[in-house]
Motif scaffolding. Sequence first.
Motif, PDB file in Angstrom:
ATOM      1  N   GLY A   1      -1.996   2.141   7.602  1.00 30.90           N
ATOM      2  CA  GLY A   1      -1.174   3.332   7.766  1.00 30.90           C
ATOM      3  C   GLY A   1      -2.016   4.571   7.549  1.00 30.90           C
ATOM      4  N   GLN A   2      -1.425   5.730   7.771  1.00 28.57           N
ATOM      5  CA  GLN A   2      -2.108   6.999   7.542  1.00 28.57           C
ATOM      6  C   GLN A   2      -1.377   7.737   6.433  1.00 28.57           C
ATOM      7  N   TYR A   3      -2.159   8.173   5.449  1.00 28.34           N
ATOM      8  CA  TYR A   3      -1.617   8.893   4.301  1.00 28.34           C
ATOM      9  C   TYR A   3      -2.478  10.107   4.023  1.00 28.34           C
TER      10      TYR A   3
ATOM     11  N   VAL B   1       0.847  -1.201   0.000  1.00 26.22           N
ATOM     12  CA  VAL B   1       0.000   0.000   0.000  1.00 26.22           C
ATOM     13  C   VAL B   1       0.880   1.247   0.000  1.00 26.22           C
ATOM     14  N   ARG B   2       1.952   1.239   0.765  1.00 28.71           N
ATOM     15  CA  ARG B   2       2.863   2.395   0.799  1.00 28.71           C
ATOM     16  C   ARG B   2       3.402   2.682  -0.598  1.00 28.71           C
ATOM     17  N   GLU B   3       3.861   1.653  -1.296  1.00 29.01           N
ATOM     18  CA  GLU B   3       4.379   1.833  -2.654  1.00 29.01           C
ATOM     19  C   GLU B   3       3.289   2.347  -3.586  1.00 29.01           C
ATOM     20  N   PHE B   4       2.068   1.856  -3.403  1.00 28.48           N
ATOM     21  CA  PHE B   4       0.949   2.306  -4.213  1.00 28.48           C
ATOM     22  C   PHE B   4       0.738   3.810  -4.041  1.00 28.48           C
TER      23      PHE B   4
ATOM     24  N   GLN C   1      -7.566  12.506   3.658  1.00 31.44           N
ATOM     25  CA  GLN C   1      -6.889  11.714   4.688  1.00 31.44           C
ATOM     26  C   GLN C   1      -7.319  10.265   4.529  1.00 31.44           C
ATOM     27  N   PHE C   2      -6.361   9.375   4.421  1.00 29.06           N
ATOM     28  CA  PHE C   2      -6.631   7.940   4.347  1.00 29.06           C
ATOM     29  C   PHE C   2      -6.176   7.313   5.659  1.00 29.06           C
ATOM     30  N   ASP C   3      -7.123   6.752   6.395  1.00 26.13           N
ATOM     31  CA  ASP C   3      -6.822   6.012   7.614  1.00 26.13           C
ATOM     32  C   ASP C   3      -7.053   4.543   7.295  1.00 26.13           C
ATOM     33  N   LEU C   4      -5.966   3.834   7.092  1.00 21.06           N
ATOM     34  CA  LEU C   4      -6.031   2.461   6.613  1.00 21.06           C
ATOM     35  C   LEU C   4      -5.650   1.488   7.715  1.00 21.06           C
TER      36      LEU C   4
ATOM     37  N   CYS D   1       1.714  12.534   1.553  1.00 25.82           N
ATOM     38  CA  CYS D   1       2.499  12.618   2.781  1.00 25.82           C
ATOM     39  C   CYS D   1       2.040  11.506   3.716  1.00 25.82           C
ATOM     40  N   ASN D   2       2.933  11.066   4.559  1.00 24.92           N
ATOM     41  CA  ASN D   2       2.570  10.108   5.601  1.00 24.92           C
ATOM     42  C   ASN D   2       2.006  10.860   6.790  1.00 24.92           C
TER      43      ASN D   2
END
Length: 112
Positions: A39-41, A6-9, A30-33, A53-54
Motif C-alpha cells: 500500500g501507499q502511506y 501493515v495498515r493497522e501498524f 512516503q512509504f511505497d509498500l 495518510c493513505n
Amino acid sequence: MSPQTVREFFETLPSRFRPDAAGGVNAVYQFDLSGEEGGQYQLHVADRSCRVCNGVHPSPNVTLSMAGTDCVAILEGRSSGMSALLNGRLKIAGDMGLAMQLAAFFPDLRKQ
C-alpha cells in the motif's frame, strides 16, 4: 493488542510518536509498500507531531520503497534498515538524512 496488518501498524504510529525527537523536523515520508501487505502511506512530521495518510504525496521529502512486511520488521527492530538497503530490499529516494532519523521518532517500537 498489537497490530495484525501493515495498515493497522501505520494507524498506531501517531500514538507511538516521540515529539522530543522531532524538534525542527518538517517532512513528509512516503512509504511505497509492495506485496500482500502493500500500500501507499504518508507520514507527515511537523511541529513535533505526526499523522498518517493513505495514498501518494505529490512531493515527499523522502520515499521508502520495500515490501510491507519488511517495513514493519525494520521499524520494529527485527530487521536492519541498512541491511535491507544493501541487499536491495529497501530503496530510498530523497533526503537520506531524514530517512536515517525515522527510527528515532518511534523508539518504543523496538522494545517489543
